[in-house]
Design an enzyme around this catalytic site. Structure first.
Site, PDB file in Angstrom:
ATOM      1  NE  ARG A 146      -3.417  -1.581   2.882  1.00 15.46           N
ATOM      2  CZ  ARG A 146      -4.110  -1.558   4.001  1.00 15.46           C
ATOM      3  NH1 ARG A 146      -4.511  -0.415   4.520  1.00 15.46           N
ATOM      4  NH2 ARG A 146      -4.398  -2.669   4.615  1.00 15.46           N
ATOM      5  NE  ARG A 163      -5.819   5.802   7.392  1.00 16.78           N
ATOM      6  CZ  ARG A 163      -6.038   4.868   8.286  1.00 16.78           C
ATOM      7  NH1 ARG A 163      -6.631   5.170   9.403  1.00 16.78           N
ATOM      8  NH2 ARG A 163      -5.643   3.624   8.078  1.00 16.78           N
ATOM      9  NE  ARG A 187     -10.427   7.933   3.811  1.00 17.86           N
ATOM     10  CZ  ARG A 187     -11.436   7.820   4.639  1.00 17.86           C
ATOM     11  NH1 ARG A 187     -12.567   8.443   4.394  1.00 17.86           N
ATOM     12  NH2 ARG A 187     -11.326   7.098   5.735  1.00 17.86           N
ATOM     13  CG  ASP A 208      -9.375  -2.884   0.493  1.00 16.88           C
ATOM     14  OD1 ASP A 208      -8.548  -2.198   1.118  1.00 16.88           O
ATOM     15  OD2 ASP A 208      -9.738  -4.016   0.891  1.00 16.88           O
ATOM     16  CE1 TYR A 237      -9.928  -7.450   7.046  1.00 11.46           C
ATOM     17  CE2 TYR A 237      -8.833  -8.952   5.532  1.00 11.46           C
ATOM     18  CZ  TYR A 237      -8.776  -7.935   6.469  1.00 11.46           C
ATOM     19  OH  TYR A 237      -7.568  -7.424   6.835  1.00 11.46           O
TER      20      TYR A 237
HETATM   21  O1  CP3 Z   1      -1.540   2.417  -2.748  1.00  8.83           O
HETATM   22  C1  CP3 Z   1      -2.494   1.840  -2.230  1.00  8.83           C
HETATM   23  O2  CP3 Z   1      -3.055   2.256  -1.236  1.00  8.83           O
HETATM   24  C2  CP3 Z   1      -2.947   0.565  -2.918  1.00  8.83           C
HETATM   25  C3  CP3 Z   1      -4.309   0.159  -2.680  1.00  8.83           C
HETATM   26  C4  CP3 Z   1      -4.585  -0.851  -1.573  1.00  8.83           C
HETATM   27  C5  CP3 Z   1      -5.508  -0.639  -0.503  1.00  8.83           C
HETATM   28  N1  CP3 Z   1      -5.674  -1.816   0.154  1.00  8.83           N
HETATM   29  C6  CP3 Z   1      -6.209   0.626  -0.205  1.00  8.83           C
HETATM   30  C7  CP3 Z   1      -6.618   0.872   1.196  1.00  8.83           C
HETATM   31  C8  CP3 Z   1      -4.131  -2.164  -1.474  1.00  8.83           C
HETATM   32  C9  CP3 Z   1      -3.090  -2.886  -2.316  1.00  8.83           C
HETATM   33  C10 CP3 Z   1      -4.847  -2.768  -0.380  1.00  8.83           C
HETATM   34  C11 CP3 Z   1      -4.704  -4.173  -0.013  1.00  8.83           C
HETATM   35  C12 CP3 Z   1      -5.328  -4.644   1.230  1.00  8.83           C
HETATM   36  N2  CP3 Z   1      -6.489  -4.245   1.828  1.00  8.83           N
HETATM   37  C13 CP3 Z   1      -4.821  -5.736   1.989  1.00  8.83           C
HETATM   38  C14 CP3 Z   1      -3.604  -6.562   1.615  1.00  8.83           C
HETATM   39  C15 CP3 Z   1      -2.321  -5.874   1.910  1.00  8.83           C
HETATM   40  C16 CP3 Z   1      -2.117  -5.614   3.377  1.00  8.83           C
HETATM   41  O3  CP3 Z   1      -2.080  -4.441   3.708  1.00  8.83           O
HETATM   42  O4  CP3 Z   1      -1.975  -6.587   4.124  1.00  8.83           O
HETATM   43  C17 CP3 Z   1      -5.669  -5.933   3.083  1.00  8.83           C
HETATM   44  C18 CP3 Z   1      -5.500  -6.968   4.176  1.00  8.83           C
HETATM   45  C19 CP3 Z   1      -6.727  -4.999   2.966  1.00  8.83           C
HETATM   46  C20 CP3 Z   1      -7.912  -4.839   3.872  1.00  8.83           C
HETATM   47  C21 CP3 Z   1      -7.965  -3.484   4.483  1.00  8.83           C
HETATM   48  N3  CP3 Z   1      -8.290  -2.337   3.796  1.00  8.83           N
HETATM   49  C22 CP3 Z   1      -7.738  -3.135   5.835  1.00  8.83           C
HETATM   50  C23 CP3 Z   1      -7.350  -4.113   6.929  1.00  8.83           C
HETATM   51  C24 CP3 Z   1      -7.959  -1.747   5.952  1.00  8.83           C
HETATM   52  C25 CP3 Z   1      -8.017  -0.908   7.223  1.00  8.83           C
HETATM   53  C26 CP3 Z   1      -6.696  -0.778   7.881  1.00  8.83           C
HETATM   54  C27 CP3 Z   1      -6.001   0.506   7.514  1.00  8.83           C
HETATM   55  O5  CP3 Z   1      -4.828   0.464   7.124  1.00  8.83           O
HETATM   56  O6  CP3 Z   1      -6.622   1.571   7.656  1.00  8.83           O
HETATM   57  C28 CP3 Z   1      -8.255  -1.251   4.654  1.00  8.83           C
HETATM   58  C29 CP3 Z   1      -8.495   0.159   4.299  1.00  8.83           C
HETATM   59  C30 CP3 Z   1      -7.632   0.691   3.200  1.00  8.83           C
HETATM   60  N4  CP3 Z   1      -7.448   0.100   1.973  1.00  8.83           N
HETATM   61  C31 CP3 Z   1      -6.888   1.898   3.233  1.00  8.83           C
HETATM   62  C32 CP3 Z   1      -6.255   2.021   1.986  1.00  8.83           C
HETATM   63  C33 CP3 Z   1      -5.366   3.138   1.485  1.00  8.83           C
HETATM   64  C34 CP3 Z   1      -6.842   2.898   4.407  1.00  8.83           C
HETATM   65  C35 CP3 Z   1      -7.286   4.252   3.934  1.00  8.83           C
HETATM   66  C36 CP3 Z   1      -8.122   5.122   4.823  1.00  8.83           C
HETATM   67  O7  CP3 Z   1      -8.463   4.758   5.951  1.00  8.83           O
HETATM   68  O8  CP3 Z   1      -8.425   6.227   4.331  1.00  8.83           O
END
Ligand code: CP3
Length: 327
Positions: A2, A6, A15, A51, A123
């Protein structure tokens, strides 16, 4: 890993106006966010802003990303759940549109992705009566869910490739909660199906499992093009256990980006030195950028890598002996 999120001021400001779910469903905005880290840091590749959980929509589930606590779906599934299957092409059309927008002008390669079926399933399972209960009590119906997700992921990645992604990464982030026999039963065979199904497309495939340092032989046997590691082991040590035809990605500790600048510089140079001359090394973090990371530290990380590589460019173009020199 990622790379948007934030920690980026431009992301935070967008956001304020939209929920995470709105951003994922809006192709122009998702394309814009995908480009933020590339524009700011001059990275060598972009990862699609989406995601791994969006695939739940093809089972007719709604994905929620609450401001506090992890994401979840509604309705949550259990061993007696049934689900409908909607066409991937229609349900996730906003993802394919985002890819098309990006490919019309993006100047670096675009990485598409999906979750490992086991990780996505964690999930989808009912909270409290979680995935491990399901797997122990009703392995047959759990396998049925995993197979559904595997078939959907293959279709989803095929359509991402048709829309224009130039590499794909499969994130089995929760594989490390499984025992070894469970990993062999509930994760590995489904990853194998995905890699085998996509091999004829010739798209470069990168596999990421948390805990992969203990599963190298198994992951190598899938014959993807690259394996991405978290930070638990020295890369040069892991490298020796992989065939030279495979690339290795990783594996800086995301917490390093909270350290003083001198420490970041030293750590990056030390680790890169251990991998000097390896033509199949993709510098990356071992997991996503943490939300409270100072943006100037990410900048420093990227600059240190770029300075190091330009200094040793000539060497990198030569085939080296891949000697391990842990510092
Ligand atoms: O550059 C990027 O951000 C790429 C896009 C991307 C996101 N999620 C956007 C996102 C990618 C490649 C993912 C993969 C993802 N999502 C995984 C596998 C990789 C890893 O991190 O282990 C998993 C397990 C998820 C599930 C997920 N999505 C979780 C557990 C969360 C909440 C935890 C957190 O970090 O806030 C998300 C939300 C999420 N997906 C965010 C982003 C940028 C957080 C953004 C926000 O809160 O505004």
């Amino acid at each position: 890993m990622r790379q948007a999120g934030r920690y980026l001021p431009e992301y935070r400001s967008i956001r304020k106006k939209y929920s995470l779910s709105e951003l994922f469903h809006h192709p122009e905005l998702a394309a814009q966010i995908t480009e933020f880290p590339v524009q700011r840091f001059g990275l060598d590749a972009a990862i699609l802003f989406s995601d791994i959980l969006m695939i739940a929509e093809i089972l007719g589930l709604t994905v929620h990303f609450p401001e506090e606590g992890g994401p979840y779906v509604e309705p949550q599934l259990n061993a007696s759940s049934t689900w409908q299957l909607f066409p991937v092409e229609k349900k996730l059309d906003y993802v394919f549109k985002t890819i098309q927008i990006l490919r019309s002008h993006l100047r670096v390669p675009l990485i598409g992705f999906c979750g490992g079926p086991f990780t996505v399933a964690t999930y989808l399972a009912k909270k409290g009566k979680n995935v491990k209960n399901w797997l122990y009590e009703e392995p047959k119906s759990f396998h049925h869910l995993l197979q559904t997700l595997t078939d959907a992921s293959i279709e989803y990645l095929r359509l991402q490739i048709e829309s224009g992604v130039q590499a794909i990464q499969i994130f089995d982030s929760w594989a490390n909660i499984l025992t070894y026999p469970q990993f062999l039963e509930f994760s590995l065979p489904y990853l194998r199906q995905i890699v085998n199904a996509l091999r004829p497309t010739n798209i470069p495939m990168i596999l990421f499992c948390r805990g992969a340092v203990n599963l190298i032989e198994e992951l190598v046997s899938l014959q993807s093009h690259a394996i991405s590691f978290d930070w638990q082991q020295e890369l040069c040590f892991l490298r020796k256990k992989m065939p030279r035809s495979m690339a290795i990605q990783g594996n800086f500790d995301p917490e390093l980006l909270h350290a003083p600048h001198a420490v970041i510089r030293r750590e990056v140079e030390d680790r890169l030195n251990t991998m000097r001359g390896d033509p199949g090394f993709i510098v990356n973090l071992g997991h996503g950028v943490l939300p409270d990371t100072p943006v100037e530290n990410v900048q420093l990380f990227v600059e240190t890598v770029k300075n190091f590589t330009s200094l040793h460019e000539e060497e990198a173009n030569r085939e080296s002996l891949l000697d391990c020199h842990p510092t």
